[in-house]
Design a protein around this motif. Structure first.
Motif, PDB file in Angstrom:
ATOM      1  N   GLY A 154       0.767  -1.115  -0.153  1.00  0.00           N
ATOM      2  CA  GLY A 154      -0.115  -0.079  -0.028  1.00  0.00           C
ATOM      3  C   GLY A 154       0.885   1.246   0.001  1.00  0.00           C
ATOM      4  O   GLY A 154       1.498   1.544   0.806  1.00  0.00           O
ATOM      5  N   PRO A 155       0.447   2.137  -1.079  1.00  0.00           N
ATOM      6  CA  PRO A 155       1.426   3.404  -0.965  1.00  0.00           C
ATOM      7  C   PRO A 155       0.827   4.410  -0.048  1.00  0.00           C
ATOM      8  O   PRO A 155      -0.653   4.405   0.284  1.00  0.00           O
ATOM      9  CB  PRO A 155       1.010   3.951  -2.412  1.00  0.00           C
ATOM     10  CG  PRO A 155      -0.067   3.395  -3.014  1.00  0.00           C
ATOM     11  CD  PRO A 155      -0.240   2.166  -2.009  1.00  0.00           C
ATOM     12  N   MET A 156       1.677   5.168   0.595  1.00  0.00           N
ATOM     13  CA  MET A 156       1.124   6.299   1.613  1.00  0.00           C
ATOM     14  C   MET A 156       2.043   7.706   1.401  1.00  0.00           C
ATOM     15  O   MET A 156       2.938   7.784   1.134  1.00  0.00           O
ATOM     16  CB  MET A 156       1.430   5.570   3.035  1.00  0.00           C
ATOM     17  CG  MET A 156       1.129   4.231   3.317  1.00  0.00           C
ATOM     18  SD  MET A 156       1.662   3.997   5.117  1.00  0.00           S
ATOM     19  CE  MET A 156       1.272   5.373   6.098  1.00  0.00           C
ATOM     20  N   ILE A 157       1.192   8.744   1.313  1.00  0.00           N
ATOM     21  CA  ILE A 157       1.526   9.842   1.331  1.00  0.00           C
ATOM     22  C   ILE A 157       1.233  10.611   2.562  1.00  0.00           C
ATOM     23  O   ILE A 157       1.787  11.688   2.769  1.00  0.00           O
ATOM     24  CB  ILE A 157       0.964  10.885   0.154  1.00  0.00           C
ATOM     25  CG1 ILE A 157      -0.412  10.968   0.364  1.00  0.00           C
ATOM     26  CG2 ILE A 157       1.564  10.093  -1.237  1.00  0.00           C
ATOM     27  CD1 ILE A 157      -1.172  11.677  -0.730  1.00  0.00           C
ATOM     28  N   GLU A 174      18.236  13.983  -0.439  1.00  0.00           N
ATOM     29  CA  GLU A 174      17.345  12.989  -0.571  1.00  0.00           C
ATOM     30  C   GLU A 174      15.682  13.612  -0.299  1.00  0.00           C
ATOM     31  O   GLU A 174      15.559  14.091   0.951  1.00  0.00           O
ATOM     32  CB  GLU A 174      17.718  11.581   0.400  1.00  0.00           C
ATOM     33  CG  GLU A 174      18.702  10.887  -0.080  1.00  0.00           C
ATOM     34  CD  GLU A 174      18.842   9.707   0.737  1.00  0.00           C
ATOM     35  OE1 GLU A 174      19.283   8.583   0.431  1.00  0.00           O
ATOM     36  OE2 GLU A 174      19.136   9.895   2.196  1.00  0.00           O
ATOM     37  N   LEU A 175      14.842  13.186  -0.999  1.00  0.00           N
ATOM     38  CA  LEU A 175      13.461  13.762  -0.809  1.00  0.00           C
ATOM     39  C   LEU A 175      12.665  12.585  -0.488  1.00  0.00           C
ATOM     40  O   LEU A 175      12.530  11.724  -1.473  1.00  0.00           O
ATOM     41  CB  LEU A 175      12.942  14.471  -2.343  1.00  0.00           C
ATOM     42  CG  LEU A 175      11.602  14.974  -2.208  1.00  0.00           C
ATOM     43  CD1 LEU A 175      11.687  16.164  -1.374  1.00  0.00           C
ATOM     44  CD2 LEU A 175      11.157  15.494  -3.631  1.00  0.00           C
ATOM     45  N   PRO A 176      12.039  12.379   0.734  1.00  0.00           N
ATOM     46  CA  PRO A 176      11.098  11.337   0.788  1.00  0.00           C
ATOM     47  C   PRO A 176       9.834  11.389   0.288  1.00  0.00           C
ATOM     48  O   PRO A 176       9.000  12.444   0.535  1.00  0.00           O
ATOM     49  CB  PRO A 176      10.743  11.403   2.363  1.00  0.00           C
ATOM     50  CG  PRO A 176      11.182  12.728   2.803  1.00  0.00           C
ATOM     51  CD  PRO A 176      12.295  13.438   1.859  1.00  0.00           C
ATOM     52  N   VAL A 177       9.416  10.743  -0.964  1.00  0.00           N
ATOM     53  CA  VAL A 177       8.395  10.862  -1.795  1.00  0.00           C
ATOM     54  C   VAL A 177       7.268  10.180  -1.148  1.00  0.00           C
ATOM     55  O   VAL A 177       6.364  10.938  -1.417  1.00  0.00           O
ATOM     56  CB  VAL A 177       8.908  10.582  -3.277  1.00  0.00           C
ATOM     57  CG1 VAL A 177       7.685  10.702  -3.947  1.00  0.00           C
ATOM     58  CG2 VAL A 177       9.927  11.226  -3.923  1.00  0.00           C
ATOM     59  N   LEU A 178       7.245   8.977  -0.893  1.00  0.00           N
ATOM     60  CA  LEU A 178       6.045   8.329  -0.353  1.00  0.00           C
ATOM     61  C   LEU A 178       6.539   7.091   0.373  1.00  0.00           C
ATOM     62  O   LEU A 178       7.760   6.535   0.388  1.00  0.00           O
ATOM     63  CB  LEU A 178       5.238   7.750  -1.547  1.00  0.00           C
ATOM     64  CG  LEU A 178       5.518   6.541  -2.596  1.00  0.00           C
ATOM     65  CD1 LEU A 178       4.369   6.456  -3.203  1.00  0.00           C
ATOM     66  CD2 LEU A 178       6.610   6.992  -3.479  1.00  0.00           C
ATOM     67  N   LEU A 179       5.895   6.366   0.945  1.00  0.00           N
ATOM     68  CA  LEU A 179       6.002   5.032   1.978  1.00  0.00           C
ATOM     69  C   LEU A 179       5.420   4.035   1.226  1.00  0.00           C
ATOM     70  O   LEU A 179       4.115   4.455   0.499  1.00  0.00           O
ATOM     71  CB  LEU A 179       5.478   5.336   3.446  1.00  0.00           C
ATOM     72  CG  LEU A 179       5.893   6.549   4.209  1.00  0.00           C
ATOM     73  CD1 LEU A 179       5.381   6.418   5.902  1.00  0.00           C
ATOM     74  CD2 LEU A 179       7.424   6.503   4.173  1.00  0.00           C
ATOM     75  N   VAL A 180       5.747   2.832   1.171  1.00  0.00           N
ATOM     76  CA  VAL A 180       5.185   1.728   0.680  1.00  0.00           C
ATOM     77  C   VAL A 180       5.397   0.564   1.712  1.00  0.00           C
ATOM     78  O   VAL A 180       6.250   0.078   2.314  1.00  0.00           O
ATOM     79  CB  VAL A 180       5.648   1.084  -0.627  1.00  0.00           C
ATOM     80  CG1 VAL A 180       5.120  -0.179  -0.983  1.00  0.00           C
ATOM     81  CG2 VAL A 180       5.790   2.271  -1.692  1.00  0.00           C
ATOM     82  N   THR A 181       3.927   0.149   2.231  1.00  0.00           N
ATOM     83  CA  THR A 181       4.024  -0.875   3.362  1.00  0.00           C
ATOM     84  C   THR A 181       3.849  -2.187   2.416  1.00  0.00           C
ATOM     85  O   THR A 181       3.241  -2.306   1.496  1.00  0.00           O
ATOM     86  CB  THR A 181       2.567  -0.693   3.965  1.00  0.00           C
ATOM     87  OG1 THR A 181       1.591  -0.534   3.154  1.00  0.00           O
ATOM     88  CG2 THR A 181       2.797   0.477   5.159  1.00  0.00           C
ATOM     89  N   VAL A 182       4.294  -3.212   2.856  1.00  0.00           N
ATOM     90  CA  VAL A 182       4.534  -4.464   2.467  1.00  0.00           C
ATOM     91  C   VAL A 182       4.142  -5.624   3.487  1.00  0.00           C
ATOM     92  O   VAL A 182       4.493  -5.537   4.577  1.00  0.00           O
ATOM     93  CB  VAL A 182       5.792  -4.989   1.866  1.00  0.00           C
ATOM     94  CG1 VAL A 182       5.853  -6.173   1.117  1.00  0.00           C
ATOM     95  CG2 VAL A 182       6.094  -3.826   0.483  1.00  0.00           C
ATOM     96  N   GLY A 183       3.575  -6.532   3.222  1.00  0.00           N
ATOM     97  CA  GLY A 183       3.141  -7.902   4.279  1.00  0.00           C
ATOM     98  C   GLY A 183       1.987  -8.524   3.706  1.00  0.00           C
ATOM     99  O   GLY A 183       1.917  -8.709   2.410  1.00  0.00           O
TER     100      GLY A 183
END
Length: 205
Positions: A154-157, A174-183
């Protein structure tokens, strides 16, 4: 017969509820990044950086930076997907193996580097745009790879980029663009939401 990859695209959905008892090992996290790094980028910059937040303690820290969203805690890992500013500075190294294998000569590499410098060196907006493009392409590739490996993502902004930058010691480029959860998904997720038909979003001219 349609290629199986097309089914992966149609099956992928953004997951909000994960099984906290399920763990993805570090080798799998590395494999996901190996596939994500096959994403395209301008000039072949490869101007991305992935931080796999895997430990319980670090997930708890990231959860606070993501406004308490529990999927950061419950997923096996959350990737912080960053795009790098000033991508032209690393281009010569990025092209070295391509040159070493004889696909381009030194003169072509020099011309590409010069072109990239002219395009990006004095344009902060272009650098930011390129960082976001590259990180987004890599994140989507990572999610398709996760789907192919039987994992949910799931992508997260929804996160505080300044807190993430400070809390995870990101470099100044470094620019934090998005988070991606995995599981592994848990019960309670929505079904895949319908998409607009192509006729609503396509113009053929």
């Amino acid at each position: 017969m349609p290629h199986p990859a097309l089914d992966l695209i149609l099956q992928r959905t953004s997951v909000n509820h994960f099984d906290p008892s399920f763990s993805v090992d570090e080798a799998t996290l590395a494999e996901l990044v190996r596939y994500a790094s096959e994403a395209p980028s301008a000039y072949n910059f490869q101007n991305w950086h992935f931080i796999a937040v895997h430990s319980t303690a670090r997930k708890a820290q990231l959860c606070e930076m993501a406004y308490g969203q529990r999927k950061v805690l419950e997923s096996s890992a959350t990737f912080i997907v960053c795009g790098r500013l000033r991508p032209h500075l690393g281009l010569r190294d990025a092209l070295k193996r391509f040159q070493d294998t004889g696909h381009v000569d030194a003169e072509t590499v020099a011309a590409m580097v010069d072109s990239a410098i002219q395009t990006y060196a004095d344009d902060a907006q272009m650098q930011r745009d390129e960082a976001i493009r590259s990180a987004s392409l890599a994140a989507m590739t990572l999610m398709i790879a996760a789907q192919a490996m039987g994992l949910a993502s799931g992508p997260m902004i929804g996160f505080d980029p300044d807190q993430v930058r400070a809390g995870f010691d990101l470099a100044d480029d470094e620019l934090p663009v998005l988070l991606v959860t995995v599981g592994r998904p848990a019960p309670g997720n929505w079904p895949r939401k319908p998409r607009r038909p192509a006729t609503d979003v396509l113009a053929i001219v």
